[in-house]
Design an enzyme around this catalytic site. Sequence first.
Site, mmCIF file in Angstrom:
data_model
loop_
_atom_site.group_PDB
_atom_site.id
_atom_site.type_symbol
_atom_site.label_atom_id
_atom_site.label_comp_id
_atom_site.label_asym_id
_atom_site.label_seq_id
_atom_site.Cartn_x
_atom_site.Cartn_y
_atom_site.Cartn_z
ATOM 1 N N ASP A 133 -6.415 -4.536 -5.128
ATOM 2 C CA ASP A 133 -6.178 -3.155 -4.668
ATOM 3 C C ASP A 133 -4.832 -2.616 -5.162
ATOM 4 O OD1 ASP A 133 -7.532 -5.020 -3.049
ATOM 5 O OD2 ASP A 133 -7.642 -3.645 -1.365
ATOM 6 N N ASP A 177 0.797 -1.230 0.000
ATOM 7 C CA ASP A 177 0.000 0.000 0.000
ATOM 8 C C ASP A 177 0.829 1.280 0.000
ATOM 9 O OD1 ASP A 177 -2.594 -1.029 -0.197
ATOM 10 O OD2 ASP A 177 -2.568 -1.614 1.912
#
Length: 379
Positions: A155, A94
Amino acid sequence: MDEKKWAQETAEKIKRKMRLVAERNRHKIPYTTENGVFDDWSGDRICWWTNGFWGGIMWQLYHATKDELYREIALENEEKLDVNLMTAEGMNHDSGFRWLPTAVADYRVTGNKASFNRGLLAANDLAGRFNPAGQFIRAWNDSGDGSKAGWAIIDCMMNLPLLYWAYEETCDPRYLHIATLHADTAAKYFIREDGSANHIVAFDPVTGAFSDTFGGQGYAKGSSWTRGQAWALYGFILSYLHTRNETYLNTAKKVANYFIANTPENGLIPVDFRQPADCTLEDSTASAIAACGLLEIARALEEKGELGATESRIYHSAALKLLTALSEKRCNWDDGCDHLLEKCTAAFHDKTHEFAIIYGDYYFIEAVWKLTGEELFIW
Ligand code: GLY
């Protein structure tokens, strides 16, 4: 509806409310609200993946208003994230979510050398998560037993722009290779025939062979977690914008067509397009993220002559449907309440659902700014 007027009025409402919200929360990094008041993840939760979005909101507001308050808050958020870079277990895929809306945004606006360094360190860490065997970027860490060494998640498509940025800044093609190899793997193993997407795909981390898929934050294996669909939709069009590879545009359109076909009449998005029929749980974040991606697809198609412009309108009006539904039914316009979007959901099987989540607000603002022309391009 007069779209321009609607967008301008919505942008003004956001600016008026957010000036007050920023002023009273200037030293926090919020994730959600309790009784309408932002919490603070600056302390021992500093490595959480959402901790760049408050800075991102500040950069979008700064870009639109040039009010120094926002730049100061964004810089404070960016500097607090440095702890992440010295915490190996706090680093994961992330990095894009954390450093693109903070350090890279700062560098793009101000040319700050320290911000450039932060962005490049984060990009190097992200590149280091690439597994050449399966040609994917490893998502999460585990306790050291390798149990998640082969896990990739959809993601991650939104984190690839950190690698594209590093490539554009340094001309080192390794960043580009890693980003595009991961995107190709994602197109092959995550995107199903019908345009829906898996959340988690597991590979054998030694041989790289496909192993399994998991439902992840969605309802079940084989279901269709809407935020995952939105990450895919926006992520593939971003890969197209950075590479001009038509396959990514077509993949983004395929996911978008599925998303549009499954959008309920009222324009409000469930947590999973395949959740049980009697389940009414919503996720407004999926809606805001998808709207951003749909607007980028529309913009990309507009550049493709008359036929592209005609097709573009489908995606543009789908985005407007999502945004007007959010604004009319899911936005909290009360100046005394810190959040904007209501009914956001982190994961289908969590104990709590339908609360405020900071990235919902971020993507809603970004989408409205795309319509008013005030957007700072973060990705
Ligand atoms: N990237 C994690 C999530 O969307 O919840």
